[in-house]
Design a protein around this motif. Structure first.
Motif, mmCIF file in Angstrom:
data_model
loop_
_atom_site.group_PDB
_atom_site.id
_atom_site.type_symbol
_atom_site.label_atom_id
_atom_site.label_comp_id
_atom_site.label_asym_id
_atom_site.label_seq_id
_atom_site.Cartn_x
_atom_site.Cartn_y
_atom_site.Cartn_z
ATOM 1 N N GLY A 680 0.794 -1.230 0.000
ATOM 2 C CA GLY A 680 0.000 0.000 0.000
ATOM 3 C C GLY A 680 0.821 1.272 0.000
ATOM 4 O O GLY A 680 0.279 2.364 -0.002
ATOM 5 N N TYR A 681 2.134 1.141 0.000
ATOM 6 C CA TYR A 681 2.985 2.338 -0.054
ATOM 7 C C TYR A 681 3.705 2.387 -1.400
ATOM 8 O O TYR A 681 3.564 1.495 -2.218
ATOM 9 C CB TYR A 681 3.986 2.320 1.098
ATOM 10 C CG TYR A 681 3.327 2.496 2.437
ATOM 11 C CD1 TYR A 681 3.148 3.757 2.972
ATOM 12 C CD2 TYR A 681 2.854 1.395 3.139
ATOM 13 C CE1 TYR A 681 2.525 3.922 4.192
ATOM 14 C CE2 TYR A 681 2.220 1.557 4.365
ATOM 15 C CZ TYR A 681 2.061 2.823 4.888
ATOM 16 O OH TYR A 681 1.439 3.002 6.082
ATOM 17 N N GLY A 682 4.466 3.437 -1.585
ATOM 18 C CA GLY A 682 5.233 3.558 -2.817
ATOM 19 C C GLY A 682 4.390 3.875 -4.036
ATOM 20 O O GLY A 682 4.729 3.526 -5.150
ATOM 21 N N ARG A 683 3.286 4.571 -3.806
ATOM 22 C CA ARG A 683 2.511 5.049 -4.957
ATOM 23 C C ARG A 683 3.334 6.124 -5.655
ATOM 24 O O ARG A 683 4.113 6.849 -5.026
ATOM 25 C CB ARG A 683 1.186 5.666 -4.486
ATOM 26 C CG ARG A 683 0.168 4.715 -3.915
ATOM 27 C CD ARG A 683 -0.612 3.966 -4.975
ATOM 28 N NE ARG A 683 -1.298 4.820 -5.945
ATOM 29 C CZ ARG A 683 -2.560 5.219 -5.826
ATOM 30 N NH1 ARG A 683 -3.271 4.876 -4.777
ATOM 31 N NH2 ARG A 683 -3.123 5.971 -6.761
ATOM 32 N N THR A 684 3.165 6.237 -6.957
ATOM 33 C CA THR A 684 3.881 7.291 -7.666
ATOM 34 C C THR A 684 2.928 8.355 -8.200
ATOM 35 O O THR A 684 3.320 9.490 -8.435
ATOM 36 C CB THR A 684 4.671 6.708 -8.849
ATOM 37 O OG1 THR A 684 3.784 5.896 -9.621
ATOM 38 C CG2 THR A 684 5.835 5.855 -8.360
ATOM 39 N N LYS A 685 1.664 7.967 -8.388
ATOM 40 C CA LYS A 685 0.707 8.930 -8.942
ATOM 41 C C LYS A 685 -0.524 9.029 -8.043
ATOM 42 O O LYS A 685 -1.652 9.047 -8.520
ATOM 43 C CB LYS A 685 0.260 8.480 -10.344
ATOM 44 C CG LYS A 685 1.384 8.236 -11.316
ATOM 45 C CD LYS A 685 1.980 9.536 -11.798
ATOM 46 C CE LYS A 685 3.141 9.240 -12.739
ATOM 47 N NZ LYS A 685 3.992 10.420 -12.956
ATOM 48 N N ALA A 686 -0.294 9.035 -6.754
ATOM 49 C CA ALA A 686 -1.436 9.066 -5.837
ATOM 50 C C ALA A 686 -2.056 10.458 -5.801
ATOM 51 O O ALA A 686 -3.236 10.616 -5.564
ATOM 52 C CB ALA A 686 -0.996 8.655 -4.442
ATOM 53 N N GLY A 687 -1.249 11.451 -6.051
ATOM 54 C CA GLY A 687 -1.747 12.832 -5.988
ATOM 55 C C GLY A 687 -0.648 13.728 -5.469
ATOM 56 O O GLY A 687 0.373 13.917 -6.132
ATOM 57 N N ALA A 688 -0.847 14.234 -4.261
ATOM 58 C CA ALA A 688 0.130 15.154 -3.677
ATOM 59 C C ALA A 688 1.488 14.467 -3.527
ATOM 60 O O ALA A 688 1.562 13.302 -3.133
ATOM 61 C CB ALA A 688 -0.360 15.653 -2.333
ATOM 62 N N GLU A 689 2.511 15.203 -3.829
ATOM 63 C CA GLU A 689 3.871 14.669 -3.783
ATOM 64 C C GLU A 689 4.190 14.114 -2.391
ATOM 65 O O GLU A 689 4.806 13.060 -2.245
ATOM 66 C CB GLU A 689 4.850 15.794 -4.147
ATOM 67 C CG GLU A 689 6.215 15.347 -4.576
ATOM 68 C CD GLU A 689 6.194 14.244 -5.635
ATOM 69 O OE1 GLU A 689 6.907 13.246 -5.431
ATOM 70 O OE2 GLU A 689 5.465 14.370 -6.645
ATOM 71 N N GLN A 690 3.707 14.809 -1.352
ATOM 72 C CA GLN A 690 4.032 14.395 0.013
ATOM 73 C C GLN A 690 3.439 13.039 0.360
ATOM 74 O O GLN A 690 3.837 12.423 1.338
ATOM 75 C CB GLN A 690 3.493 15.420 1.026
ATOM 76 C CG GLN A 690 4.028 16.804 0.871
ATOM 77 C CD GLN A 690 3.117 17.663 -0.006
ATOM 78 O OE1 GLN A 690 2.451 17.166 -0.909
ATOM 79 N NE2 GLN A 690 3.100 18.957 0.240
ATOM 80 N N CYS A 691 2.450 12.616 -0.404
ATOM 81 C CA CYS A 691 1.785 11.357 -0.077
ATOM 82 C C CYS A 691 2.388 10.169 -0.804
ATOM 83 O O CYS A 691 2.019 9.032 -0.548
ATOM 84 C CB CYS A 691 0.297 11.453 -0.375
ATOM 85 S SG CYS A 691 -0.565 12.500 0.805
ATOM 86 N N ASN A 692 3.271 10.413 -1.738
ATOM 87 C CA ASN A 692 3.931 9.295 -2.415
ATOM 88 C C ASN A 692 5.086 8.823 -1.540
ATOM 89 O O ASN A 692 6.242 9.052 -1.825
ATOM 90 C CB ASN A 692 4.454 9.727 -3.787
ATOM 91 C CG ASN A 692 3.318 10.063 -4.727
ATOM 92 O OD1 ASN A 692 2.210 9.549 -4.585
ATOM 93 N ND2 ASN A 692 3.586 10.922 -5.686
ATOM 94 N N VAL A 693 4.743 8.168 -0.449
ATOM 95 C CA VAL A 693 5.776 7.778 0.503
ATOM 96 C C VAL A 693 5.976 6.264 0.486
ATOM 97 O O VAL A 693 5.115 5.507 0.060
ATOM 98 C CB VAL A 693 5.413 8.219 1.944
ATOM 99 C CG1 VAL A 693 5.480 9.720 2.078
ATOM 100 C CG2 VAL A 693 4.041 7.701 2.327
ATOM 101 N N GLY A 694 7.134 5.849 0.966
ATOM 102 C CA GLY A 694 7.437 4.426 1.092
ATOM 103 C C GLY A 694 7.775 3.775 -0.237
ATOM 104 O O GLY A 694 7.976 4.453 -1.251
ATOM 105 N N GLN A 695 7.858 2.474 -0.191
ATOM 106 C CA GLN A 695 8.211 1.705 -1.388
ATOM 107 C C GLN A 695 7.131 0.682 -1.663
ATOM 108 O O GLN A 695 6.486 0.176 -0.753
ATOM 109 C CB GLN A 695 9.553 0.991 -1.172
ATOM 110 C CG GLN A 695 10.745 1.917 -0.999
ATOM 111 C CD GLN A 695 11.076 2.698 -2.254
ATOM 112 O OE1 GLN A 695 10.900 2.193 -3.370
ATOM 113 N NE2 GLN A 695 11.525 3.925 -2.092
ATOM 114 N N ASN A 696 6.968 0.380 -2.928
ATOM 115 C CA ASN A 696 5.933 -0.546 -3.342
ATOM 116 C C ASN A 696 6.377 -1.986 -3.114
ATOM 117 O O ASN A 696 7.400 -2.413 -3.643
ATOM 118 C CB ASN A 696 5.616 -0.307 -4.819
ATOM 119 C CG ASN A 696 4.432 -1.109 -5.278
ATOM 120 O OD1 ASN A 696 3.811 -1.816 -4.487
ATOM 121 N ND2 ASN A 696 4.108 -0.999 -6.555
ATOM 122 N N ALA A 697 5.599 -2.733 -2.346
ATOM 123 C CA ALA A 697 5.947 -4.128 -2.077
ATOM 124 C C ALA A 697 5.115 -5.097 -2.909
ATOM 125 O O ALA A 697 5.296 -6.309 -2.813
ATOM 126 C CB ALA A 697 5.769 -4.433 -0.595
#
Lengths: 1060, 419
Positions: A680-697
């Protein structure tokens, strides 16, 4: 006497010097703001002249501002006022939160037509008024500035007319298959829309994809019972529960529902001095494991083996299992207890391996749980994702066999295991359409983006469990030029009807006849719309007989498996044979694995990544690790010690040909051979830059030919890459200093065992008993030894006195209350950097304490908010009396009087006061364009500010704030009673945290009225006040944690000695 | 020297006299001055305007010339109870009844004298049409005769200034005369210290500076406290709505329009659709004619000629100017005061029924709130809600306390209003 030690983090356990200092102080650092400002103003060069300049400027500015005319404000009533909207009076509409597989029946609170809060709907028999953090925060995503405000073609804005014309033309012209790729569709009318669409385009294939798959359970049920579904479970009927890697209170299947059921047998009182027994075998630390009476750490590969061992112990006759003696002993004990509670027990597994699930089914069958705690007749319509079909679809797309694809409710370009392959396939599909609400990873690669409405803007229905119908109604008109996905499908099927008419017609035809109470459809519709739910009485009872009968009748009499195979007849014999084969496979898999294992899992707040752009959820700490704004690699400390790693070291985890670089977090209770990474992390196009956190597992997810697998056993490696990344982790922020006189620890957490409690209700809580019996023996207090309030006694005893009772035994730590509090009280979101500085603004936090064995600790959750002390230490030190006490026992905070000295926070023993370091919500009109970058704070946008509760002041920079006991709700409740000229009832005032809690762990009310639940609870033997020896007289009572297990030497000792 | 002083006194006297004379002067020939006219006007605006105009058909006929058309006795009967006449098959009555779509004219309990006054009013208005219907531009009403508070203050100030200067002059005279007398008697009299020297002495300067400082300090604090307060604020509104007419003359209940006052936080500014409940029929006001009411029609899309809503009309809300502005950190709930507290609207809003233009009556400052909370008694025994305050009830019974004010139940605490 050796006291049990409670600790929140390793720094606390090891008594790290910096931690100890922070524990003593309220603030972890001295004015970090000065440093930041220093960079801007460059303080070293500031001279007397500069001072005069600044002084002169400020005086002039103040004079100018003061002499300005008061701006003319307008008051604009509706031209034609809608009947149901009265300004300043909230309307509540029943609706349904169904996002992917997350479900809650909800009431939407709207003010002046704006949805501002989600409350649980008590009329639902499934969630019964409980909510989750995800449901609570969902209202924020309505006002998400990253939503697409128009349909798009090739990423460029277009209009619906163009979209409809082109899509209809292309769909008609396509020669290849038309694929409708959706998440689980639990809406019966949407299924009808889809079948209409199929009728128009007969070459349509409907593929269902769930990023977090439950195919293991569904296919095991298909193989054994011929029904591909998840049955409904009833934890409230289970006296013995065994969870094998199933986080059923946090994420598994229907956590809100299960929490409600689970806590029913966990509320211990003198009247009900019994509770269920909960065994948990798991490799990761989950909140479910934290609540277990007996928890055992097993390797993830051994989870299946535990199931087989249990099966064997119960007489299943599976293959022999090789397990650690300790685990084996536990399994034996659990089996004994289970067999003593046939039909009143429940065994669940979180594995997505159908073989494991078959063994678990067999166990439940042996225990006669089908028909009592498990009901296959009432199965969930959730988790219908078909892993195999999804894999096949991706192949087809890459082979050019798909002519058109419509993606609805899923984001495979992010959370499909082979996202790259999906994307490359998507590019080969001539017509691709996404219904996503934003240009997410999938929509980026689609020709058309036809943005769907937010669920608060939509009509809809859902049949979450068979026979349990829900209606969803819009509570606001579409904010943007978006259109409901169903309506788009209807248009393309050549149906011009509005979805509202469609859904009504569908209900009239299909659901209305299911009841006989109302003969008029309009009345039925209105009632269902009002209630939000329509539940068919005894749905699927016959189905239980038909499906369950086949197998459930094969009740096992002896211990010999062979004896049983003969009795139930051919079908059951075959099922039994399947189980044997499954058990064999499970054991084989368990024995074959050695080396490091990697588990990727869904965590309690973030889900499958669909909530990534919701800052409220990002900042809600994960209940166990207390990390927010990002994921991490969790490892056992013993493994790290062995390898010489430190916490927050950046490591690279590699499995197959995918790797991620994430910081390390030490997780007590994790199996040392296991690494885990949250999905659930590591999104790249979720929206706000600050919310694209973590890495995609998600790329770690495997596929065994039938199901996605979330456990990777082959070729897992981990390597330190150098450097550290500090996580926004709240676990040791605001640690209560429990150091008493002579370095004695004051017991913050009090717990006991059920057996001890039954003998002595005061067990674990002897200190309170002692203080009650001998009030003169307060040993450390500034406030006199009088048990009364001194001069205020009389004042506090007249009228109402508000109090809160929190049951530590039922709190599961899920964080729904935290999210609810944030939204109710306009609590700002501060972002990861500020959280690292311990500047999070949450009025309410859940302190998670570990105790006991570091490898497998006990966990206790303690919701912590302002204690509203009647002898409040904060009040005495405020130089401007901005914080003071009300006659109703509320520790009041007058923001406009506060000058920000922070003395109060410094003097609060519970560390619940929060200081606004910045104007997070843009309350201050001078804010924009100052030295601080606006973009940093997500709440500043006007759109986001629409979610603010108009009854609660938006605090500005430089003032302290804290829990107010939801004073706006208290006032509202009192006023309603006054207006009606009646006495206050308990239901009049429900705080936001209490309302949200799925575990009913929080009870609010008037403690001056002896009839209220809260006064009964706070007076019972289990109740204690935190740091009560300080005699600050908190208004919040905590009730001891009780574990249903054998008494330890420790508690026996404590019982006699009490506090020393 | 003396002659000048005498002249100034005389001058003052004449000025005062002239002023007074001018305020006594009045035009005796005004037909609207009579008692009957005023009585008739009250009756007409209060009870007739819903359906009648002098020179225009409305729900009922125009009333110009009605006193000539019918005999008085018939009019008495008709106005007192028109239905009786119709039932008695009075031909004139039936004719009107049918002409006006059988709309029932309600019975009015007016005496013959009242009806005479009413007819006088109608006659005067008919004979003097120009004044009866003010110019379409809605010119301001003529300033009322007599001294308004402002002119009175001005007069008083002038008088005070004149008297002060007289007193000063007289004291100088007596001083000079005394000095002359003493000098004549041979006493050695020191020269008077010139006024200038006294004024600019160090002590006086210090005293003066102190006074200025105190004054400035007070003014600063005072104006800072008043910052954002606008007592007496009476802005021009987009529609010249008169509370005097609606609440005062027509006696419409406040909560008919401000329906939120007993239900919630906001008293609610009515939407024009609510105005239409009455103004579908009433399309002309006594003061501004049709112009102001037309603005309502424009907002909701009502066609006053066809007497129907215009289909597909884009309705526009009316942008009123907000008068009562509380800061954002203050929570005020109308229903708490109106419904639970039983406070009359006028307690805070002043004599609204007398306000032609709505204005802010109270300061809305915190001190004002607090004062009221200190002084106001709670309906302690009347409302079941307060039953839980057992201790206070006991004290009331035993006579230990005489009343329970809002303060006694926590009405002064911060979080009653700030949260």
């Amino acid at each position: 006497m050796q006291q049990k030690k409670y600790w929140k983090g390793f720094e606390e356990l090891n008594e790290d010097a910096k931690f100890l200092q922070n524990k003593r102080n309220e603030f972890p650092e001295e004015l970090p703001l000065l440093q930041e400002l220093g960079n801007v103003v460059n303080e070293n060069t500031a001279s007397r002249r500069d001072f005069l300049k600044v002084l002169g400027f400020s005086v002039t500015a103040a004079a100018v501002a003061a002499s300005c005319e008061i701006p003319v404000k307008r008051i604009i009533p509706y031209a034609v006022k809608p009947e149901e909207i009265a300004p300043s009076i909230a309307n509540y509409y029943a609706s349904t939160f169904l996002n992917g597989n997350d479900y809650c029946s909800v009431l939407v609170k709207t003010r002046e037509g704006r949805p501002i809060k989600i409350e649980g709907n008590t009329l639902s028999a499934i969630t019964r008024g409980g909510t989750s953090a995800r449901a609570q925060a969902s209202v924020v995503s309505l006002y998400d500035g990253s939503r697409s405000i128009t349909p798009r073609k090739g990423g460029e804005r277009t209009d619906w007319q163009t979209v409809d014309t082109e899509v209809s033309r292309q769909l008609a012209a396509t020669s290849g298959a038309v694929v409708l790729l959706t998440g689980t569709v639990a809406s019966p009318s949407t299924l009808q829309v889809i079948s209409d669409f199929k009728a128009k385009y007969p070459n349509t294939r409907h593929v269902t994809f769930d990023a977090v798959s439950y195919n293991g359970i569904t296919s095991s049920n298909e193989q054994m019972f011929g029904k591909k579904a998840i049955p409904s479970y009833d934890f409230s009927k289970a006296q013995v529960i065994v969870g094998i890697g199933a986080d059923f209170l946090g994420t598994w299947v229907s956590p809100v529902e299960f929490t409600k059921q689970y806590v029913k047998n966990r509320k211990v009182s003198k009247e009900q001095p019994a509770m269920s027994k909960h065994w948990q075998f798991e490799s990761l630390m989950t909140i479910t494991g934290g609540k277990a009476d007996k928890r055992f750490t097993v390797s993830p590969t051994e989870e299946g083996a535990v199931a087989v061992a249990l099966y064997n112990e119960l007489g299943g006759g599976g293959p022999a299992v090789n397990l650690d003696n300790k685990i084996m002993g536990a399994v034996k004990q659990a089996a004994l207890e289970l067999s003593a509670n046939r039909g009143k027990s429940l065994v669940v597994s979180g594995s997505n391996d159908a073989n494991v699930q078959m063994v678990v089914n067999a166990i439940n069958n042996l225990l006669g749980n089908y028909g009592s705690t498990i009901d296959l007749g009432q199965s969930y319509n959730l988790y219908q994702g078909d892993d195999k079909a999804m894999a096949a679809l991706v192949d087809d797309m890459n082979n050019g066999r798909v002519g058109a694809i419509i993606v609805y409710g899923v984001n495979p370009a992010y959370n499909y295991r082979e996202a790259d392959k999906f994307v490359s396939g998507l590019k080969k599909v001539p017509l691709s359409i996404s219904f996503s609400d934003r240009l997410d990873e999938t929509a980026q690669n689609c020709t058309f983006l036809c943005p769907d409405n937010h669920y608060l803007e939509s009509w809809g229905d859902a049949e979450v469990k068979s026979g349990y119908y829900n209606l969803q109604q819009p509570t606001i008109a579409s904010l943007f030029d978006t259109r409901q996905a169903q309506e788009s499908l209807l248009r393309w099927s050549g149906n011009q009807a509005a979805y509202y008419d469609y859904i009504r017609a569908y209900w009239q035809e299909n659901i209305f006849p299911k009841q006989s109470l109302l003969s008029n459809f309009d009345a039925f519709w209105d009632k269902t719309l009002h209630d939000g739910v329509f539940e068919v009485n005894n749905p699927g009872k016959t189905a239980v007989g038909a499906i369950g009968g086949m197998y459930a009748n094969s009740a096992i009499k002896g211990t010999n498996a062979a004896e049983n195979t003969g009795t139930p007849g051919g079908a059951a014999a075959q099922a039994q044979g399947n189980v044997a084969a499954a058990a064999q496979a499970v054991v084989q898999a368990a024995s074959g694995a050695s080396g490091l294992k990697l588990v990727v899992y869904e965590n309690v707040v973030m889900g499958d990544g669909r909530y990534a752009n919701n800052p409220f959820l990002q900042e809600t700490p994960e209940p166990i690790s207390k990390v927010c704004w990002g994921n991490y690699v969790a490892v056992a400390k013993s493994l790290a010690d062995e390898k010489g790693w430190k916490e927050y070291d950046l490591v690279e985890v590699k499995a197959g040909n995918y790797s991620v670089q994430l910081p390390l977090v030490f997780q007590p209770g994790q199996k040392p051979d296991t690494l885990s990474v949250a999905l659930g992390y590591g999104r790249t196009k979720a929206g706000a830059e600050q919310c694209n956190v973590g890495q995609n597992a998600f790329p770690f997810v495997g596929f065994n030919g039938n199901q996605f697998t979330y456990l990777i056993t082959n070729g897992v490696s981990i390597e330190k890459v150098g450097g550290t990344v500090e996580m926004a982790r709240t676990q040791t922020h605001h640690t209560i200093d429990d150091t008493g006189v002579g370095n004695n620890k004051r017991p913050l957490i009090r717990e006991t065992e059920l057996v001890t409690y039954q003998k002595n209700p005061w067990s674990g809580n002897e200190l309170t008993k002692k203080l009650k019996d001998h009030p003169d023996e307060y040993f450390f207090t500034l406030y006199g030894k009088d048990n009364e309030f001194g001069p205020h006694t009389e004042l506090y005893k007249r009228g109402h006195h508000w109090g809160l009772a929190i049951d530590l035994n039922t709190c599961v730590g899920c964080g729904a209350c935290v999210a609810a509090c944030n939204i109710e009280n306009n609590v700002p979101i501060v972002g990861a950097d500020e959280v690292i500085r311990a500047h999070e603004m949450h009025w309410m936090r859940i302190d998670r304490y570990y105790s006991g064995d570091m490898e497998n600790p006990d966990v206790t959750f303690m919701p912590m908010m302002c204690q509203h002390c009647d002898n409040a230490p904060c009040e005495n030190v405020c130089p401007v009396a901005a914080t003071n006490h009300s006659s109703e026992g509320i520790n009041q905070m007058a923001y406009n009087r506060c000058i920000g000295t922070r003395y109060c926070a410094n003097n609060c023993p519970y560390k619940v006061r929060r200081f606004n370091w910045f104007d997070y919500q843009g309350a201050d009109s001078f804010y924009k364009g100052t030295v601080f970058n606006n973009d940093e704070y997500i709440m500043v946008e006007d759109l986001t500010r629409m979610v603010l509760n108009p009854d609660v002041t938006v605090r500005s920079r430089g003032v302290i704030e804290k829990c107010s006991f939801c004073v706006q709700r208290i006032q509202e409740g009192k006023l309603a009673a006054k207006r009606e000229g009646r006495q206050l009832q308990e239901t009049d005032i429900v705080t936001a945290c209490q309302q949200a809690c799925p575990a009913d762990a929080i009870v609010f009310g008037d403690v001056n009225n002896p009839e209220t639940t809260v006064s009964k609870l706070s007076a019972n033997e289990r109740s204690y006040r935190l740091l009560e020896d300080l005699h600050v007289l908190p208004g919040v009572a905590y009730m001891t944690q009780i574990r249903n297990r054998e008494a330890t030497a420790e508690t026996k000792e404590v019982k006699h000695e009490g506090h020393s | 020297m003396f002659s000048i002083r005498r002249f100034s006194l005389l001058f003052t006297f004449f000025v005062l006299l002239a002023c007074n004379l001018s305020s006594w002067a009045q035009d005796a020939a005004d037909p609207r001055a009579g008692e009957a006219y005023k009585k008739g006007q009250t009756i007409f605006t209060g009870q007739c305007t819903s359906c009648h105009r002098i020179n225009q058909k409305l729900v009922g006929p125009a009333l110009a010339g009605v006193y000539d058309k019918y005999d008085k006795e018939w009019l008495y009967k008709w106005i007192k109870n028109s239905q009786d006449l119709i039932k008695a098959n009075d031909p004139k009555a039936v004719a009107i009844y049918t002409e006006y779509n059988k709309t029932v004219m309600p019975a009015f309990s007016l005496s013959n004298a009242d009806i005479d006054a009413l007819l006088t009013y109608i006659k005067v208005e008919t004979d003097n049409p120009a004044a009866a219907a003010p110019a379409a531009t809605g010119a301001a009403a003529p300033a009322p005769a007599g001294g308004s508070p402002n002119t009175i203050t001005l007069f008083l100030t002038i008088i005070a200034a004149v008297l002060l200067s007289v007193a000063f002059i007289l004291s100088r005279i007596t001083g000079t005369l005394g000095k002359m007398v003493r000098e004549k008697m041979g006493e050695l009299v020191p020269d008077a210290i010139p006024l200038g020297k006294i004024l600019f002495s160090k002590k006086m300067m210090a005293l003066g500076s102190l006074a200025v400082l105190i004054f400035l300090g007070y003014a600063t604090v005072d104006s800072a406290t008043k910052l954002g307060r606008q007592q007496g604020y009476a802005p021009a509104q987009p529609i010249k709505f008169s509370h005097q007419l609606h609440a005062g003359v027509n006696k419409i209940d406040c909560q008919y329009c401000h329906s939120g006052a007993s239900k919630g936080k906001s008293a609610v500014i009515p939407s024009p659709s609510l105005c239409m409940n009455c103004h579908k029929a009433v399309n002309q006001g006594p003061k501004y004619g049709k112009e102001e009411i037309a603005k309502i029609y424009k907002a909701v899309g009502w066609d006053p000629d066809k007497l129907q809503y215009i289909p597909n009309y884009e309705q526009k809300p009316v942008e009123w100017v907000r008068i009562h502005n509380l800061p954002d950190h203050v929570y005020f709930n109308h229903s708490q005061h109106v419904k639970a507290g039983g406070v009359a609207c006028q307690t805070c809003h002043g004599p609204v029924e007398e306000m032609e233009v709505m204005k802010q009556n109270a300061s809305l400052g915190m001190g004002w709130c607090i004062n009221c909370h200190r002084q106001t008694n709670v309906n302690f025994s009347g409302n079941e809600f307060y039953k839980s305050y057992e201790k206070l009830h006991e004290d009331l019974k035993s006579g230990k306390i005489k009343q329970v004010t809002v303060e006694d139940i926590g009405g002064l605490e911060c979080q009653k209003c700030h949260y």
